[in-house]
Design a protein around this motif. Structure first.
Motif, mmCIF file in Angstrom:
data_model
loop_
_atom_site.group_PDB
_atom_site.id
_atom_site.type_symbol
_atom_site.label_atom_id
_atom_site.label_comp_id
_atom_site.label_asym_id
_atom_site.label_seq_id
_atom_site.Cartn_x
_atom_site.Cartn_y
_atom_site.Cartn_z
ATOM 1 N N LEU A 46 12.973 -7.098 -2.376
ATOM 2 C CA LEU A 46 12.769 -6.182 -3.498
ATOM 3 C C LEU A 46 13.646 -6.482 -4.711
ATOM 4 O O LEU A 46 13.319 -6.058 -5.822
ATOM 5 C CB LEU A 46 12.997 -4.737 -3.038
ATOM 6 C CG LEU A 46 11.981 -4.219 -2.007
ATOM 7 C CD1 LEU A 46 12.410 -2.863 -1.475
ATOM 8 C CD2 LEU A 46 10.581 -4.168 -2.599
ATOM 9 N N THR A 47 14.725 -7.198 -4.524
ATOM 10 C CA THR A 47 15.628 -7.471 -5.650
ATOM 11 C C THR A 47 15.573 -8.914 -6.130
ATOM 12 O O THR A 47 16.287 -9.260 -7.073
ATOM 13 C CB THR A 47 17.089 -7.128 -5.275
ATOM 14 O OG1 THR A 47 17.496 -7.948 -4.186
ATOM 15 C CG2 THR A 47 17.218 -5.655 -4.924
ATOM 16 N N HIS A 48 14.741 -9.738 -5.523
ATOM 17 C CA HIS A 48 14.666 -11.147 -5.907
ATOM 18 C C HIS A 48 14.079 -11.301 -7.312
ATOM 19 O O HIS A 48 13.108 -10.643 -7.664
ATOM 20 C CB HIS A 48 13.805 -11.922 -4.908
ATOM 21 C CG HIS A 48 13.682 -13.366 -5.238
ATOM 22 N ND1 HIS A 48 14.679 -14.272 -4.989
ATOM 23 C CD2 HIS A 48 12.684 -14.067 -5.845
ATOM 24 C CE1 HIS A 48 14.307 -15.468 -5.402
ATOM 25 N NE2 HIS A 48 13.101 -15.358 -5.921
ATOM 26 N N ASN A 49 14.682 -12.169 -8.088
ATOM 27 C CA ASN A 49 14.178 -12.485 -9.434
ATOM 28 C C ASN A 49 13.768 -13.940 -9.496
ATOM 29 O O ASN A 49 14.396 -14.788 -8.867
ATOM 30 C CB ASN A 49 15.269 -12.232 -10.487
ATOM 31 C CG ASN A 49 15.573 -10.760 -10.632
ATOM 32 O OD1 ASN A 49 14.670 -9.946 -10.680
ATOM 33 N ND2 ASN A 49 16.845 -10.425 -10.685
ATOM 34 N N ALA A 57 10.948 -17.655 1.185
ATOM 35 C CA ALA A 57 10.109 -16.459 1.080
ATOM 36 C C ALA A 57 9.441 -16.139 2.413
ATOM 37 O O ALA A 57 9.357 -14.969 2.810
ATOM 38 C CB ALA A 57 9.060 -16.654 -0.013
ATOM 39 N N ILE A 58 8.978 -17.170 3.129
ATOM 40 C CA ILE A 58 8.372 -16.949 4.449
ATOM 41 C C ILE A 58 9.403 -16.339 5.390
ATOM 42 O O ILE A 58 9.120 -15.376 6.110
ATOM 43 C CB ILE A 58 7.814 -18.259 5.030
ATOM 44 C CG1 ILE A 58 6.564 -18.691 4.266
ATOM 45 C CG2 ILE A 58 7.490 -18.107 6.521
ATOM 46 C CD1 ILE A 58 6.080 -20.080 4.624
ATOM 47 N N ALA A 59 10.598 -16.891 5.384
ATOM 48 C CA ALA A 59 11.648 -16.386 6.274
ATOM 49 C C ALA A 59 11.924 -14.911 6.011
ATOM 50 O O ALA A 59 11.987 -14.104 6.951
ATOM 51 C CB ALA A 59 12.925 -17.207 6.112
ATOM 52 N N PHE A 60 12.062 -14.535 4.751
ATOM 53 C CA PHE A 60 12.354 -13.132 4.457
ATOM 54 C C PHE A 60 11.154 -12.233 4.727
ATOM 55 O O PHE A 60 11.317 -11.078 5.126
ATOM 56 C CB PHE A 60 12.879 -12.970 3.030
ATOM 57 C CG PHE A 60 14.341 -13.270 2.938
ATOM 58 C CD1 PHE A 60 15.284 -12.353 3.400
ATOM 59 C CD2 PHE A 60 14.784 -14.482 2.443
ATOM 60 C CE1 PHE A 60 16.634 -12.636 3.352
ATOM 61 C CE2 PHE A 60 16.138 -14.777 2.387
ATOM 62 C CZ PHE A 60 17.071 -13.856 2.852
#
Length: 154
Positions: A46-49, A57-60
């Motif tokens: 939610l806080t990634h810019n 991204a897959i891991a998260f």
């Protein structure tokens, strides 16, 4: 003492013969996933810019999804055992291929990888609470042959 003995004895009437200590152990691990892994993963998502590295991204995304599913495991611990198999699998693979070589080289501790490895060291406890006899009967036995894998005397 009788109550403590019942906690460690299998109960054929409830939970398909799985020991209550294993049921509560599973619930504990589902709960720990829910409160520690899910919030951390969702916070990053939610806080990634900016653009994502696709593999990160897959891991998260996985780390946000599987512990959220642990909510169902709290309610039905045996139905959600495959979630535990996934957890055991990815942690064991990561420890074997990432942490072990660094540990052998003496470069694991004091790093971010070492911090992750230390959080995975509870893996033997997770393996211990999984009711492996039930898992084999339920997920491995051929249909109609579940009784062939039942413990003696049942």
């Amino acid at each position: 003492m009788y109550t403590l003995a019942r906690f460690f004895a299998s109960d054929p009437q409830r939970h398909e013969g799985v020991r209550p200590v294993q049921i509560w152990g599973l619930r504990l691990f589902y709960f720990l996933m829910l409160i520690f892994v899910a919030p951390a993963a969702w916070r990053v998502l939610l806080t990634h810019n900016g653009p994502w590295d696709p593999l990160r991204a897959i891991a998260f995304a996985v780390w946000a999804t599987y512990p959220a599913l642990a909510l169902f495991g709290l309610i039905h611990p045996l139905r959600w055992l495959p979630l535990m198999f996934f957890t055991i699998g990815y942690k064991a693979i990561w420890l074997a291929f990432v942490a072990w070589p660094l540990w052998q080289a003496g470069t694991l501790w004091g790093t971010q990888t070492g911090e992750i490895a230390s959080s995975f060291l509870a893996l033997p406890l997770l393996v211990a609470v999984v009711p492996w006899g039930y898992a084999l009967r339920t997920y491995v036995a051929w249909p109609g042959r579940a009784n062939a894998m039942a413990p003696l005397g049942t």
